[in-house]
Design an enzyme around this catalytic site. Structure first.
Site, mmCIF file in Angstrom:
data_model
loop_
_atom_site.group_PDB
_atom_site.id
_atom_site.type_symbol
_atom_site.label_atom_id
_atom_site.label_comp_id
_atom_site.label_asym_id
_atom_site.label_seq_id
_atom_site.Cartn_x
_atom_site.Cartn_y
_atom_site.Cartn_z
ATOM 1 N N TYR A 144 -6.776 4.030 4.664
ATOM 2 C CA TYR A 144 -6.847 4.608 3.313
ATOM 3 C C TYR A 144 -8.034 4.023 2.548
ATOM 4 O O TYR A 144 -8.854 4.767 2.007
ATOM 5 C CB TYR A 144 -5.531 4.308 2.591
ATOM 6 C CG TYR A 144 -5.375 4.975 1.253
ATOM 7 C CD1 TYR A 144 -5.096 6.341 1.152
ATOM 8 C CD2 TYR A 144 -5.473 4.245 0.073
ATOM 9 C CE1 TYR A 144 -4.932 6.947 -0.080
ATOM 10 C CE2 TYR A 144 -5.310 4.850 -1.162
ATOM 11 C CZ TYR A 144 -5.038 6.195 -1.240
ATOM 12 O OH TYR A 144 -4.871 6.793 -2.471
ATOM 13 N N GLU A 146 -10.786 2.330 3.515
ATOM 14 C CA GLU A 146 -12.121 2.649 4.037
ATOM 15 C C GLU A 146 -12.358 4.161 4.041
ATOM 16 O O GLU A 146 -13.486 4.611 3.851
ATOM 17 C CB GLU A 146 -12.318 2.066 5.442
ATOM 18 C CG GLU A 146 -12.235 0.546 5.500
ATOM 19 C CD GLU A 146 -13.407 -0.181 4.826
ATOM 20 O OE1 GLU A 146 -14.184 0.448 4.084
ATOM 21 O OE2 GLU A 146 -13.528 -1.399 5.052
ATOM 22 N N PHE A 190 12.421 1.582 -6.815
ATOM 23 C CA PHE A 190 13.261 0.785 -7.722
ATOM 24 C C PHE A 190 14.190 1.705 -8.537
ATOM 25 O O PHE A 190 15.373 1.402 -8.707
ATOM 26 C CB PHE A 190 12.397 -0.064 -8.670
ATOM 27 C CG PHE A 190 11.800 -1.296 -8.036
ATOM 28 C CD1 PHE A 190 11.904 -1.545 -6.674
ATOM 29 C CD2 PHE A 190 11.118 -2.239 -8.816
ATOM 30 C CE1 PHE A 190 11.339 -2.682 -6.085
ATOM 31 C CE2 PHE A 190 10.560 -3.386 -8.251
ATOM 32 C CZ PHE A 190 10.654 -3.599 -6.886
HETATM 33 N N1 UDP Z 1 6.874 -2.980 -3.489
HETATM 34 C C1 UDP Z 1 8.101 -3.637 -3.586
HETATM 35 N N2 UDP Z 1 9.222 -2.946 -3.251
HETATM 36 C C2 UDP Z 1 9.195 -1.642 -2.853
HETATM 37 C C3 UDP Z 1 7.966 -0.980 -2.761
HETATM 38 C C4 UDP Z 1 6.807 -1.681 -3.081
HETATM 39 O O1 UDP Z 1 8.168 -4.818 -3.978
HETATM 40 O O2 UDP Z 1 10.284 -1.098 -2.582
HETATM 41 C C5 UDP Z 1 5.662 -3.719 -3.871
HETATM 42 C C6 UDP Z 1 4.511 -3.625 -2.869
HETATM 43 O O3 UDP Z 1 4.617 -4.678 -1.912
HETATM 44 C C7 UDP Z 1 3.314 -3.790 -3.782
HETATM 45 C C8 UDP Z 1 3.744 -3.168 -5.098
HETATM 46 O O4 UDP Z 1 5.169 -3.116 -5.039
HETATM 47 O O5 UDP Z 1 3.038 -5.164 -4.000
HETATM 48 C C9 UDP Z 1 3.219 -1.746 -5.298
HETATM 49 O O6 UDP Z 1 3.495 -1.024 -4.124
HETATM 50 P P1 UDP Z 1 3.227 0.541 -4.004
HETATM 51 O O7 UDP Z 1 3.574 0.916 -2.608
HETATM 52 O O8 UDP Z 1 3.899 1.257 -5.111
HETATM 53 O O9 UDP Z 1 1.658 0.738 -4.243
HETATM 54 P P2 UDP Z 1 0.336 -0.082 -3.853
HETATM 55 O O10 UDP Z 1 -0.229 -0.483 -5.150
HETATM 56 O O11 UDP Z 1 0.709 -1.289 -3.013
HETATM 57 O O12 UDP Z 1 -0.490 0.895 -3.084
#
Ligand code: UDP
Length: 310
Positions: A144, A146, A190
């Site tokens: 994604y 790169e 969440f």
């Molecule tokens: N995350 C989490 N629980 C989840 C999904 C994601 O703690 O059920 C964390 C993930 O590890 C990251 C942040 O939330 O640090 C944002 O994740 P997301 O997948 O929404 O987007 P990203 O910004 O990582 O592309």
């Protein structure tokens, strides 16, 4: 009537953009392969004679008469873009080549949906557009990161080599209605877990940060960017500078949904950025844009949307 093509038009951002463009009176064609796009997102437009849908993969060349192209097509949630990483890179790279060729052929303007992921796991904070990033070129996010970096490079090269009119925005974490509840991203996870009384899955210690922008704010910035002078290409950061840890987000969601859910801690996925926050000075100067909707209000609206799906 201006003809607009939105690739990824049935996805979260694409469908919100289609709604806005239809409201403004444009003739809107959405192109989507429905990999992460959803029919529910475009169902409200199907009776509109100014809305057209092409079920097609952006990696296949396409020819439609068009004045403006918004290139949003790409799975954007880590679990989805990592499911078939080679396909993700192809979507980014072949997709933008096809769209740039289309723009060139029709002398159309193209706006590329780039991403804060071009900064990788940033060492500068907040991230300004001049920051060149800290990206792992061969990790699980590289397809994604790169892919999107290559797409930016192609946009600027089409401008320099052929004079194709291009614009690039870098989108930070965005949330709101039309997000797929099964999308796997933190806000949707969440909220769905809290509403169902399931454990809230915090990855790592939950101290990593993100900045969450409500989708209506983002769409406003995108439309303003398309309206800028041809010699302004960007890239421009679009996001909400309010920065929260995942623990803070979990606490807000639990409180708002009055949920009895508890936190469960799962391993942090590879290359997960520690901190992320946009510097939006440039968007303020060039687009007179800043987000209007704080996380609390945006979460209320998003919870309302997800509750309506149940
Ligand atoms: N995350 C989490 N629980 C989840 C999904 C994601 O703690 O059920 C964390 C993930 O590890 C990251 C942040 O939330 O640090 C944002 O994740 P997301 O997948 O929404 O987007 P990203 O910004 O990582 O592309």
């Amino acid at each position: 009537m201006k003809k607009v093509l939105v690739t990824g038009g049935a996805g979260f951002l694409g469908s919100n953009l289609c709604a806005r463009l239809l409201k403004e009176g444009y003739d809107v064609t959405a192109l989507d392969n429905m990999y992460t796009g959803r029919i529910e997102n475009i169902r409200p437009f199907l009776g509109n004679e100014r809305f057209h849908f092409i079920m097609r993969d952006v990696t296949e060349p396409v020819d439609v008469s068009v004045d403006e192209i918004y290139n949003a097509a790409c799975p954007a949630s880590p679990p989805y873009y990592q499911l078939s990483p080679v396909f993700t890179t192809k979507t980014c790279v072949l997709g933008i080549i096809n769209m740039l060729e289309l723009a060139k052929r029709h002398n159309a303007k193209l706006l590329q949906f780039s991403t804060s992921e071009v900064y990788g796991d940033p060492l500068e904070h907040p991230q300004r557009e001049s920051y060149r990033g800290h990206v792992n070129p061969n990790g699980i996010r590289s397809c994604y990161d790169e892919g999107k970096r290559c797409a930016e490079s192609l946009c600027f090269d089409y401008w320099r080599e052929f004079g194709t009119r291009v614009k690039v925005i870098r989108i930070f974490n965005t949330y709101g209605p039309n997000m797929d509840p099964k999308d796997g991203r933190v806000v949707s996870n969440f909220i769905m877990q809290a509403m169902r009384g399931q454990d809230i899955t915090v990855y790592g210690k939950g101290t990593q940060t993100r900045s969450f922008c409500y989708v209506d704010d983002l769409i406003e910035g995108i439309v303003r960017m398309m309206g800028t002078e041809d010699d302004f290409l960007g890239p421009v950061n679009l996001g909400n500078p309010g920065e929260f840890t995942m623990l803070e987000l979990a606490e807000k969601v639990i409180r708002k949904t009055k949920s009895a859910s508890r936190l469960t801690f799962l391993p942090l996925p590879g290359d997960d950025p520690v901190q992320r926050r946009p510097d939006i000075t440039l968007a303020g100067e060039k687009l007179e844009w800043e987000p209007q909707i704080a996380l609390d209000e945006g979460l209320d609206r998003t919870i309302h949307y997800f509750a309506g799906l149940a």
